[in-house]
Design a protein around this motif. Structure first.
Motif, PDB file in Angstrom:
ATOM      1  N   ARG A  21      50.164  19.884  26.781  1.00  0.00           N
ATOM      2  CA  ARG A  21      49.311  19.897  27.977  1.00  0.00           C
ATOM      3  C   ARG A  21      47.908  20.357  27.616  1.00  0.00           C
ATOM      4  N   TRP A  22      46.892  19.577  28.048  1.00  0.00           N
ATOM      5  CA  TRP A  22      45.494  19.906  27.793  1.00  0.00           C
ATOM      6  C   TRP A  22      44.836  20.350  29.093  1.00  0.00           C
ATOM      7  N   MET A  23      44.045  21.391  28.997  1.00  0.00           N
ATOM      8  CA  MET A  23      43.425  21.991  30.180  1.00  0.00           C
ATOM      9  C   MET A  23      41.937  22.169  29.929  1.00  0.00           C
ATOM     10  N   ALA A  70      45.150  13.394  24.778  1.00  0.00           N
ATOM     11  CA  ALA A  70      46.449  13.365  25.449  1.00  0.00           C
ATOM     12  C   ALA A  70      47.529  13.338  24.378  1.00  0.00           C
ATOM     13  N   ALA A 159      44.151  22.700  24.315  1.00  0.00           N
ATOM     14  CA  ALA A 159      45.569  22.423  24.504  1.00  0.00           C
ATOM     15  C   ALA A 159      46.318  23.711  24.780  1.00  0.00           C
ATOM     16  N   GLU A 160      47.488  23.560  25.325  1.00  0.00           N
ATOM     17  CA  GLU A 160      48.368  24.712  25.500  1.00  0.00           C
ATOM     18  C   GLU A 160      48.733  25.270  24.135  1.00  0.00           C
TER      19      GLU A 160
END
Length: 448
Positions: A21-23, A70, A159-160
């Motif tokens: 997961r990217w934030m 992604a 990223a996480e």
């Protein structure tokens, strides 16, 4: 931590340490929100200058967010390419794989829950990072633990963080060289490196004796024969001492693993990573003694006072040294040890070398029982040099009580004819002095 870049593809599915997961970065998100508010205020208030000031950062943030990667970031910590266990140098290879679009990764390396380094490295696809640490400890231990977080274009997204990836290894104790070591009172076998009092072959000259059935013809001494029996009615042969081997049993007391700081002896605190503990010294001492005997062609076995498992039987050769070093590296305190009712079983006439801190009576009792059984016993004190400058008054009194009891214990061992060697004070000289003593002493098995 050094690094080397190699082209490659992202890690395969199932690799430890994956995160997908990217934030957006908090500062970028807050800045974009503030600029969007400024843009709206300028548009509704009829202030194009204010709207222009807010439009640029909003467009840049939106562009970076649309380009954010992604896919998962994967990390593995594997064995180093030049990993040499036992050299005091631990290496590993951290493999970081990022999805397309990612430009960097933040790597946080820890060891024993203590931060080592935190670096930002450029990554395109896959990158291999060499991790190297130094240690004075032996046995199973952690090389490093790494946390990896991917960074997107313009550092606008991250990223996480991956799950922690850890590498553990077993550091073998070094087998130092010793010039000489003591021998047991009795030698065994008909082969080896030490001359025995029995007649045989390979040793020093024993005597010249008339030929008897069983003597080989090549042993005939023609000069003595010509001098004593010119008519050759009697032949004289040279007889030699047989070469025998010594049997040595190393007994390691793994119940104690204490460092130089007495405050850590209670067990509530662990010794500092840069301090070698008593068990580290015991492993190194036992490895050095084993190498000294095995290099001379003797047989060496290993037993542990702290556990109830089958001991390593006496053997010889290079592979036996490797077995002993590996077994020593795996020794560690295992819960509350049971009290021994008898000393370890050792072959008759063997030399017993006991490695302990002698902070309690267990090891001393085992040494005394082995000496009463007729074995030559060498007690090796592996307690590190104690640091006392930081101790308070109560700690000084408690340490003094422990030291007095320990000194009495060691004095009692000497009274029972157990030979004492302190490993922190020129152990090679002490062992060489014991080796020069007569192997056969009157009253063997009886305290002097």
């Amino acid at each position: 931590m050094t690094s080397t870049g190699t082209p490659g593809t992202p890690g395969t599915p199932g690799t430890p340490g994956g995160a997908g997961r990217w934030m957006p970065v908090t500062s970028v998100a807050l800045g974009a929100a503030a600029c969007a508010v400024l843009l709206l205020v300028g548009a509704f208030a009829g202030r194009p200058d204010a709207a222009v000031l807010g439009a640029g950062p909003v467009v840049a943030a939106a562009w970076h967010m649309l380009r954010r990667p992604a896919g998962p970031v994967r990390a593995t910590l594997a064995r180093g390419e030049d990993d040499v266990p036992g050299a005091g140098r631990l290496t590993g290879t951290l493999v970081v794989a990022v999805p397309p679009g990612a430009v960097a990764a933040n790597v946080d390396v820890l060891r024993l829950h203590r931060p080592v380094t935190d670096v930002l490295v450029a990554v395109r696809g896959t990158r291999r990072l060499a991790v190297e640490t130094r240690t004075v400890r032996t046995g199973p231990q952690e090389v490093a633990t790494a946390h990896v977080q991917g960074v997107g274009p313009g550092a606008a997204s991250v990223a996480e963080p991956t799950r922690p990836v850890t590498r553990r290894t077993v550091v073998l104790p070094p087998a130092g060289a010793l010039p000489d070591v003591p021998l047991p009172p009795r030698l065994r076998g008909l082969t080896g490196a030490h001359p025995s009092p029995r007649p045989g072959e390979g040793g020093d000259l024993r005597d010249v004796h008339p030929w008897a059935p069983g003597d080989r013809l090549r042993r005939i001494d023609w000069r003595v024969t010509a001098r004593r029996a010119p008519d050759l009615r009697e032949l004289w042969v040279r007889r030699e001492h047989a070469l025998a081997e010594a049997v040595v049993v190393l007994v390691v007391d793994s119940r104690d693993d204490v460092g130089p700081d007495p405050i850590t002896w209670r067990g509530s605190q662990s010794p500092r990573p840069q301090d070698a503990t008593s068990l580290d010294r015991a492993r190194q001492a036992a490895s050095a003694v084993a190498r000294a005997f095995l290099d001379r062609g003797d047989r060496v076995g290993l037993d542990d006072l702290g556990v109830r498992r089958r001991p390593l039987p006496p053997g010889g050769g290079r592979r036996q040294l490797d077995r002993i070093r590996h077994a020593l590296a795996l020794t560690h305190p295992e819960g509350e040890p049971a009290t021994r009712l008898r000393p370890p079983r050792v072959p008759s006439g063997a030399l017993v070398v006991l490695f302990s801190t002698f902070l309690d009576d267990e090891a001393a009792v085992v040494a005394e029982q082995s000496r009463r059984a007729g074995h030559r016993v060498v007690a090796v004190d592996v307690l590190p040099q104690v640091r006392t400058r930081h101790l308070g008054a109560r700690e000084h009194i408690a340490l003094r009580i422990v030291q007095v009891a320990r000194a009495d214990r060691l004095a009692a061992l000497t009274d029972h004819d157990v030979e004492l060697v302190t490993w922190r004070e020129a152990p090679a000289v002490a062992l060489q002095t014991l080796a020069r003593r007569a192997q056969r002493r009157p009253g063997a098995g009886v305290p002097a």
